[in-house]
Design a protein around this motif. Structure first.
Motif, PDB file in Angstrom:
ATOM      1  N   THR A 181     -18.161 -10.421   3.330  1.00  0.00           N
ATOM      2  CA  THR A 181     -18.225  -9.340   4.318  1.00  0.00           C
ATOM      3  C   THR A 181     -17.078  -9.552   5.291  1.00  0.00           C
ATOM      4  N   MET A 182     -16.123  -8.646   5.258  1.00  0.00           N
ATOM      5  CA  MET A 182     -14.919  -8.794   6.070  1.00  0.00           C
ATOM      6  C   MET A 182     -15.266  -8.728   7.562  1.00  0.00           C
ATOM      7  N   ILE A 183     -14.495  -9.437   8.373  1.00  0.00           N
ATOM      8  CA  ILE A 183     -14.691  -9.491   9.817  1.00  0.00           C
ATOM      9  C   ILE A 183     -13.925  -8.335  10.461  1.00  0.00           C
ATOM     10  N   GLU A 184     -14.541  -7.692  11.451  1.00  0.00           N
ATOM     11  CA  GLU A 184     -13.871  -6.647  12.230  1.00  0.00           C
ATOM     12  C   GLU A 184     -14.338  -6.777  13.670  1.00  0.00           C
ATOM     13  N   HIS A 185     -13.425  -6.714  14.624  1.00  0.00           N
ATOM     14  CA  HIS A 185     -13.812  -6.717  16.036  1.00  0.00           C
ATOM     15  C   HIS A 185     -12.706  -6.065  16.848  1.00  0.00           C
ATOM     16  N   ASP A 186     -13.045  -5.690  18.068  1.00  0.00           N
ATOM     17  CA  ASP A 186     -12.152  -4.911  18.919  1.00  0.00           C
ATOM     18  C   ASP A 186     -11.182  -5.828  19.655  1.00  0.00           C
ATOM     19  N   ALA A 187     -10.079  -6.194  18.997  1.00  0.00           N
ATOM     20  CA  ALA A 187      -9.104  -7.110  19.597  1.00  0.00           C
ATOM     21  C   ALA A 187      -7.828  -7.096  18.773  1.00  0.00           C
ATOM     22  N   ASN A 188      -6.911  -7.982  19.144  1.00  0.00           N
ATOM     23  CA  ASN A 188      -5.712  -8.273  18.360  1.00  0.00           C
ATOM     24  C   ASN A 188      -5.655  -9.778  18.232  1.00  0.00           C
ATOM     25  N   GLU A 189      -5.172 -10.277  17.091  1.00  0.00           N
ATOM     26  CA  GLU A 189      -5.106 -11.720  16.910  1.00  0.00           C
ATOM     27  C   GLU A 189      -3.866 -12.125  16.136  1.00  0.00           C
ATOM     28  N   GLY A 190      -3.478 -13.363  16.356  1.00  0.00           N
ATOM     29  CA  GLY A 190      -2.331 -13.909  15.653  1.00  0.00           C
ATOM     30  C   GLY A 190      -2.470 -15.411  15.587  1.00  0.00           C
ATOM     31  N   GLY A 191      -1.692 -16.022  14.722  1.00  0.00           N
ATOM     32  CA  GLY A 191      -1.772 -17.467  14.612  1.00  0.00           C
ATOM     33  C   GLY A 191      -0.653 -18.046  13.779  1.00  0.00           C
ATOM     34  N   PHE A 213      -2.122  -9.310  13.756  1.00  0.00           N
ATOM     35  CA  PHE A 213      -2.657  -8.029  13.321  1.00  0.00           C
ATOM     36  C   PHE A 213      -3.716  -7.507  14.285  1.00  0.00           C
ATOM     37  N   ASN A 214      -4.051  -6.223  14.095  1.00  0.00           N
ATOM     38  CA  ASN A 214      -5.104  -5.563  14.850  1.00  0.00           C
ATOM     39  C   ASN A 214      -6.430  -5.980  14.222  1.00  0.00           C
ATOM     40  N   SER A 215      -7.290  -6.638  14.991  1.00  0.00           N
ATOM     41  CA  SER A 215      -8.542  -7.184  14.461  1.00  0.00           C
ATOM     42  C   SER A 215      -9.549  -6.124  14.045  1.00  0.00           C
ATOM     43  N   ARG A 216      -9.266  -4.862  14.375  1.00  0.00           N
ATOM     44  CA  ARG A 216     -10.140  -3.790  13.923  1.00  0.00           C
ATOM     45  C   ARG A 216      -9.989  -3.582  12.421  1.00  0.00           C
ATOM     46  N   GLU A 217      -8.868  -4.078  11.852  1.00  0.00           N
ATOM     47  CA  GLU A 217      -8.676  -4.064  10.397  1.00  0.00           C
ATOM     48  C   GLU A 217      -9.600  -5.115   9.797  1.00  0.00           C
ATOM     49  N   PRO A 218     -10.361  -4.782   8.746  1.00  0.00           N
ATOM     50  CA  PRO A 218     -11.231  -5.781   8.127  1.00  0.00           C
ATOM     51  C   PRO A 218     -10.390  -6.971   7.649  1.00  0.00           C
ATOM     52  N   HIS A 219     -10.856  -8.206   7.949  1.00  0.00           N
ATOM     53  CA  HIS A 219     -10.079  -9.383   7.565  1.00  0.00           C
ATOM     54  C   HIS A 219     -10.958 -10.542   7.119  1.00  0.00           C
TER      55      HIS A 219
END
Length: 198
Positions: free
Chosen positions: A135-145, A171-177
């Motif tokens: 189940t892909m993760i989605e949340h209202d944020a932006n992340e990088g690493g 990437f935009n964390s609203r994208e399933p990851h």
């Protein structure tokens, strides 16, 4: 100081009820603002039901507080600037409380008070075979690493790539990851997320 798991030592229902009353909301008003069934709030508050991480996150969104604040109500916002490895906050049990197997393969630690700074800085370790789940993760944020050691397979939307030490992502964390370690050795990542989502 680690975050306690939702278990007997922490009264999830009592804490939720106290918060709801502090904000002057009825159970129905809270359920409506969180987009959860009305009966769910009552079941949680009386400890007849243990909420999933996703449900609790939605409910807490109505209060504008993070999961960390929910589980550590007395934690004082710190002006601490430097942190030793032992002072990082272990978020692993909070993120993966429903899966002990995952907790043994993934470690997530946070630097300081993320909400106070509007930035969550994480040290992540993925053992061989670790997987954040189908189940892909989605949340209202932006992340990088940046991958510090080993290699990690990251899927964002329809794109999948294996990153090695020195490679980075943003990437935009609203994208399933999804993050997976399909190699036979651990992978370490230093990441940042804004706004904080835990």
């Amino acid at each position: 100081m680690g975050i306690p798991v939702m278990a007997d030592e922490f009264d999830v229902g009592g804490r939720l009820k106290a918060l709801r009353q502090q904000f002057g909301l009825s159970q129905r008003q809270l359920a409506d603002s969180a987009g959860v069934p009305h009966g769910q709030i009552s079941m949680i508050e009386t400890n007849r039901s243990s909420p999933s991480v996703a449900s609790l996150r939605k409910i807490l969104g109505g209060f504008g507080i993070t999961m960390s604040e929910f589980f550590e109500p007395d934690a004082v916002t710190s002006s601490q600037v430097f942190f030793t490895p032992g002072e990082l906050r272990d978020l692993t049990s909070l993120l993966y409380q429903d899966s002990e197997a995952t907790q043994q393969k993934i470690t997530i630690k946070q630097v300081g008070d993320a909400k106070a700074h509007g930035l969550q800085v994480l040290q992540e370790r993925y053992e061989a075979g670790a997987d954040t789940g189908e189940t892909m993760i989605e949340h209202d944020a932006n992340e990088g690493g940046i991958v510090i050691s080993g290699e990690i397979e990251i899927t964002v939307g329809e794109t999948t790539r294996i990153l090695k030490a020195g490679d980075a992502y943003l990437f935009n964390s609203r994208e399933p990851h999804r993050f997976r370690n399909i190699s036979d050795r651990p992978a370490e990542v230093i990441s940042a997320c804004t706004p904080p989502y835990l």
